[in-house]
Design a protein around this motif. Sequence first.
Motif, PDB file in Angstrom:
ATOM      1  N   GLN A  44       0.778  -1.218  -0.110  1.00 55.80           N
ATOM      2  CA  GLN A  44      -0.014   0.155   0.047  1.00 55.80           C
ATOM      3  C   GLN A  44       1.033   1.367   0.113  1.00 55.80           C
ATOM      4  O   GLN A  44       0.420   2.224  -0.469  1.00 55.80           O
ATOM      5  CB  GLN A  44      -0.771  -0.251   1.199  1.00 55.80           C
ATOM      6  CG  GLN A  44      -2.117  -1.057   1.022  1.00 55.80           C
ATOM      7  CD  GLN A  44      -2.729  -1.161   2.117  1.00 55.80           C
ATOM      8  OE1 GLN A  44      -2.596  -0.712   3.295  1.00 55.80           O
ATOM      9  NE2 GLN A  44      -3.802  -2.193   2.325  1.00 55.80           N
ATOM     10  N   ALA A  45       2.280   1.191   0.607  1.00 49.80           N
ATOM     11  CA  ALA A  45       2.653   2.280   0.492  1.00 49.80           C
ATOM     12  C   ALA A  45       3.480   2.405  -0.783  1.00 49.80           C
ATOM     13  O   ALA A  45       3.758   3.614  -1.216  1.00 49.80           O
ATOM     14  CB  ALA A  45       4.161   2.263   1.556  1.00 49.80           C
ATOM     15  N   LEU A  46       3.591   1.348  -1.743  1.00 45.52           N
ATOM     16  CA  LEU A  46       3.779   1.534  -3.025  1.00 45.52           C
ATOM     17  C   LEU A  46       2.911   1.846  -3.893  1.00 45.52           C
ATOM     18  O   LEU A  46       3.090   2.220  -5.208  1.00 45.52           O
ATOM     19  CB  LEU A  46       4.637   0.282  -3.362  1.00 45.52           C
ATOM     20  CG  LEU A  46       6.018  -0.053  -2.807  1.00 45.52           C
ATOM     21  CD1 LEU A  46       6.510  -1.368  -3.163  1.00 45.52           C
ATOM     22  CD2 LEU A  46       7.087   0.992  -2.983  1.00 45.52           C
ATOM     23  N   ALA A  47       1.526   1.840  -3.509  1.00 46.88           N
ATOM     24  CA  ALA A  47       0.433   1.715  -4.331  1.00 46.88           C
ATOM     25  C   ALA A  47       0.283   3.067  -5.467  1.00 46.88           C
ATOM     26  O   ALA A  47      -0.212   2.782  -6.526  1.00 46.88           O
ATOM     27  CB  ALA A  47      -0.714   1.725  -3.658  1.00 46.88           C
ATOM     28  N   ASP A  48       0.898   4.172  -5.144  1.00 45.29           N
ATOM     29  CA  ASP A  48       0.856   5.332  -6.007  1.00 45.29           C
ATOM     30  C   ASP A  48       1.671   5.138  -7.110  1.00 45.29           C
ATOM     31  O   ASP A  48       1.692   5.903  -8.036  1.00 45.29           O
ATOM     32  CB  ASP A  48       1.091   6.639  -5.199  1.00 45.29           C
ATOM     33  CG  ASP A  48       2.454   6.537  -4.663  1.00 45.29           C
ATOM     34  OD1 ASP A  48       3.084   5.581  -4.471  1.00 45.29           O
ATOM     35  OD2 ASP A  48       3.064   7.752  -4.477  1.00 45.29           O
ATOM     36  N   THR A  50       2.316   1.983  -9.573  1.00 49.44           N
ATOM     37  CA  THR A  50       1.822   1.315 -10.384  1.00 49.44           C
ATOM     38  C   THR A  50       0.627   0.383  -9.850  1.00 49.44           C
ATOM     39  O   THR A  50       0.563   0.346  -8.610  1.00 49.44           O
ATOM     40  CB  THR A  50       2.869   0.295 -11.204  1.00 49.44           C
ATOM     41  OG1 THR A  50       3.271  -0.796  -9.999  1.00 49.44           O
ATOM     42  CG2 THR A  50       4.050   0.904 -11.713  1.00 49.44           C
ATOM     43  N   GLY A  51      -0.228   0.034 -10.933  1.00 49.98           N
ATOM     44  CA  GLY A  51      -1.327  -0.739 -10.561  1.00 49.98           C
ATOM     45  C   GLY A  51      -0.869  -2.140  -9.784  1.00 49.98           C
ATOM     46  O   GLY A  51      -1.701  -2.627  -8.967  1.00 49.98           O
ATOM     47  N   LEU A  52       0.220  -2.755 -10.248  1.00 48.74           N
ATOM     48  CA  LEU A  52       0.718  -3.837  -9.589  1.00 48.74           C
ATOM     49  C   LEU A  52       0.470  -3.844  -8.225  1.00 48.74           C
ATOM     50  O   LEU A  52       0.195  -4.795  -7.440  1.00 48.74           O
ATOM     51  CB  LEU A  52       2.042  -4.455 -10.211  1.00 48.74           C
ATOM     52  CG  LEU A  52       2.637  -5.633  -9.587  1.00 48.74           C
ATOM     53  CD1 LEU A  52       1.646  -6.843  -9.886  1.00 48.74           C
ATOM     54  CD2 LEU A  52       4.081  -5.760  -9.976  1.00 48.74           C
ATOM     55  N   TRP A  53       1.222  -2.781  -7.535  1.00 43.68           N
ATOM     56  CA  TRP A  53       1.630  -2.530  -6.140  1.00 43.68           C
ATOM     57  C   TRP A  53       0.276  -2.554  -5.524  1.00 43.68           C
ATOM     58  O   TRP A  53      -0.051  -3.079  -4.457  1.00 43.68           O
ATOM     59  CB  TRP A  53       2.400  -1.602  -5.635  1.00 43.68           C
ATOM     60  CG  TRP A  53       3.786  -1.448  -6.429  1.00 43.68           C
ATOM     61  CD1 TRP A  53       4.280  -0.817  -7.241  1.00 43.68           C
ATOM     62  CD2 TRP A  53       4.690  -2.847  -6.402  1.00 43.68           C
ATOM     63  NE1 TRP A  53       5.572  -1.116  -7.607  1.00 43.68           N
ATOM     64  CE2 TRP A  53       5.736  -2.267  -7.135  1.00 43.68           C
ATOM     65  CE3 TRP A  53       4.764  -3.930  -5.604  1.00 43.68           C
ATOM     66  CZ2 TRP A  53       6.831  -3.084  -7.395  1.00 43.68           C
ATOM     67  CZ3 TRP A  53       5.892  -4.574  -5.904  1.00 43.68           C
ATOM     68  CH2 TRP A  53       6.801  -4.088  -6.686  1.00 43.68           C
ATOM     69  N   SER A  54      -0.752  -1.716  -6.128  1.00 42.67           N
ATOM     70  CA  SER A  54      -2.107  -1.678  -5.362  1.00 42.67           C
ATOM     71  C   SER A  54      -2.760  -2.873  -5.435  1.00 42.67           C
ATOM     72  O   SER A  54      -3.505  -3.421  -4.388  1.00 42.67           O
ATOM     73  CB  SER A  54      -2.894  -0.623  -6.209  1.00 42.67           C
ATOM     74  OG  SER A  54      -4.126  -0.516  -5.878  1.00 42.67           O
ATOM     75  N   ASP A  55      -2.782  -3.575  -6.419  1.00 40.23           N
ATOM     76  CA  ASP A  55      -3.280  -4.920  -6.553  1.00 40.23           C
ATOM     77  C   ASP A  55      -2.713  -5.932  -5.610  1.00 40.23           C
ATOM     78  O   ASP A  55      -3.496  -6.680  -4.814  1.00 40.23           O
ATOM     79  CB  ASP A  55      -3.068  -5.708  -8.107  1.00 40.23           C
ATOM     80  CG  ASP A  55      -3.811  -4.949  -9.138  1.00 40.23           C
ATOM     81  OD1 ASP A  55      -4.713  -4.005  -8.705  1.00 40.23           O
ATOM     82  OD2 ASP A  55      -3.503  -5.146 -10.113  1.00 40.23           O
ATOM     83  N   LEU A  56      -1.335  -5.925  -5.486  1.00 41.57           N
ATOM     84  CA  LEU A  56      -0.715  -6.850  -4.349  1.00 41.57           C
ATOM     85  C   LEU A  56      -1.119  -6.507  -3.084  1.00 41.57           C
ATOM     86  O   LEU A  56      -1.346  -7.508  -2.268  1.00 41.57           O
ATOM     87  CB  LEU A  56       0.725  -6.739  -4.615  1.00 41.57           C
ATOM     88  CG  LEU A  56       1.333  -7.505  -5.765  1.00 41.57           C
ATOM     89  CD1 LEU A  56       2.842  -6.982  -5.854  1.00 41.57           C
ATOM     90  CD2 LEU A  56       1.219  -8.650  -5.787  1.00 41.57           C
ATOM     91  N   GLY A  57      -1.180  -5.286  -2.661  1.00 43.68           N
ATOM     92  CA  GLY A  57      -1.925  -4.683  -1.391  1.00 43.68           C
ATOM     93  C   GLY A  57      -3.086  -5.181  -0.971  1.00 43.68           C
ATOM     94  O   GLY A  57      -3.528  -5.604   0.023  1.00 43.68           O
ATOM     95  N   ALA A  58      -3.964  -5.021  -2.262  1.00 38.73           N
ATOM     96  CA  ALA A  58      -5.433  -5.447  -2.012  1.00 38.73           C
ATOM     97  C   ALA A  58      -5.539  -6.986  -1.673  1.00 38.73           C
ATOM     98  O   ALA A  58      -6.416  -7.439  -0.958  1.00 38.73           O
ATOM     99  CB  ALA A  58      -6.334  -5.244  -3.108  1.00 38.73           C
ATOM    100  N   GLU A  59      -4.606  -7.699  -2.656  1.00 41.87           N
ATOM    101  CA  GLU A  59      -4.610  -9.235  -2.193  1.00 41.87           C
ATOM    102  C   GLU A  59      -4.303  -9.595  -0.881  1.00 41.87           C
ATOM    103  O   GLU A  59      -4.857 -10.457  -0.214  1.00 41.87           O
ATOM    104  CB  GLU A  59      -3.814  -9.909  -3.431  1.00 41.87           C
ATOM    105  CG  GLU A  59      -4.546  -9.744  -4.790  1.00 41.87           C
ATOM    106  CD  GLU A  59      -3.566 -10.474  -5.823  1.00 41.87           C
ATOM    107  OE1 GLU A  59      -2.705 -11.146  -5.313  1.00 41.87           O
ATOM    108  OE2 GLU A  59      -3.765 -10.197  -6.963  1.00 41.87           O
ATOM    109  N   ALA A  60      -3.241  -8.922  -0.464  1.00 43.73           N
ATOM    110  CA  ALA A  60      -2.706  -9.330   0.976  1.00 43.73           C
ATOM    111  C   ALA A  60      -3.743  -8.939   2.108  1.00 43.73           C
ATOM    112  O   ALA A  60      -3.907  -9.645   2.999  1.00 43.73           O
ATOM    113  CB  ALA A  60      -1.325  -8.602   1.177  1.00 43.73           C
ATOM    114  N   ALA A  61      -4.400  -7.679   1.954  1.00 42.69           N
ATOM    115  CA  ALA A  61      -5.487  -7.499   2.772  1.00 42.69           C
ATOM    116  C   ALA A  61      -6.698  -8.637   2.672  1.00 42.69           C
ATOM    117  O   ALA A  61      -7.206  -8.993   4.094  1.00 42.69           O
ATOM    118  CB  ALA A  61      -6.305  -6.199   2.291  1.00 42.69           C
ATOM    119  N   LYS A  62      -6.924  -8.968   1.663  1.00 46.34           N
ATOM    120  CA  LYS A  62      -8.104 -10.259   1.592  1.00 46.34           C
ATOM    121  C   LYS A  62      -7.611 -11.414   2.148  1.00 46.34           C
ATOM    122  O   LYS A  62      -8.172 -12.288   2.568  1.00 46.34           O
ATOM    123  CB  LYS A  62      -8.411 -10.488  -0.144  1.00 46.34           C
ATOM    124  CG  LYS A  62      -9.219  -9.267  -0.524  1.00 46.34           C
ATOM    125  CD  LYS A  62      -9.294  -9.464  -2.185  1.00 46.34           C
ATOM    126  CE  LYS A  62     -10.118 -10.743  -2.624  1.00 46.34           C
ATOM    127  NZ  LYS A  62     -10.367 -10.966  -4.081  1.00 46.34           N
TER     128      LYS A  62
END
Length: 152
Positions: A44-48, A50-62
């Motif tokens: 999530q700290a990297l989310a801004d 690329t989209g990949l980091w945002s996706d990985l953050g969302a998957e980790a939260a799930k």
Amino acid sequence: MTLWVRCPNLLISPFWRFTMPLENFGAILTFAEGLETQDAAFYQALADKTGLWSDLGAEAAKNCKFVQQVRREYVSEMILEPIRDFTRAPFEIAVPDPSALDDTARTEAARKLETRAKEFYETAADKLQALPEVARALKRLAKKRSARLAKL
């Protein structure tokens, strides 16, 4: 930089890993929940970027929510017999400050996080063979981490 992350019902600090040995069902799932929360904070700290980091953050939260669900569903079936020869040391890695990393270092750090989680879930599944549903759930998480590693 200290990453504090809130996963429902759990506040994790970088020192979460020192609070409980991996000797039973609860300790293993607490460690897994902390691992997912720590990884989510990093991504999530990297989310801004690329989209990949945002996706990985969302998957980790799930995944964090999935671990909590596994704990709730199988707590009545858990075996209180201690788990032997399972230490957290191989799965403890320092998570770098995401803002101080270049693109190559971000990707390398993400690979280390994914590899660590995959190995943890595979080992934990082997240790929890007495609980086949829980072992299956942990293998599922390991498989997800393998797929995420392939994306990197």
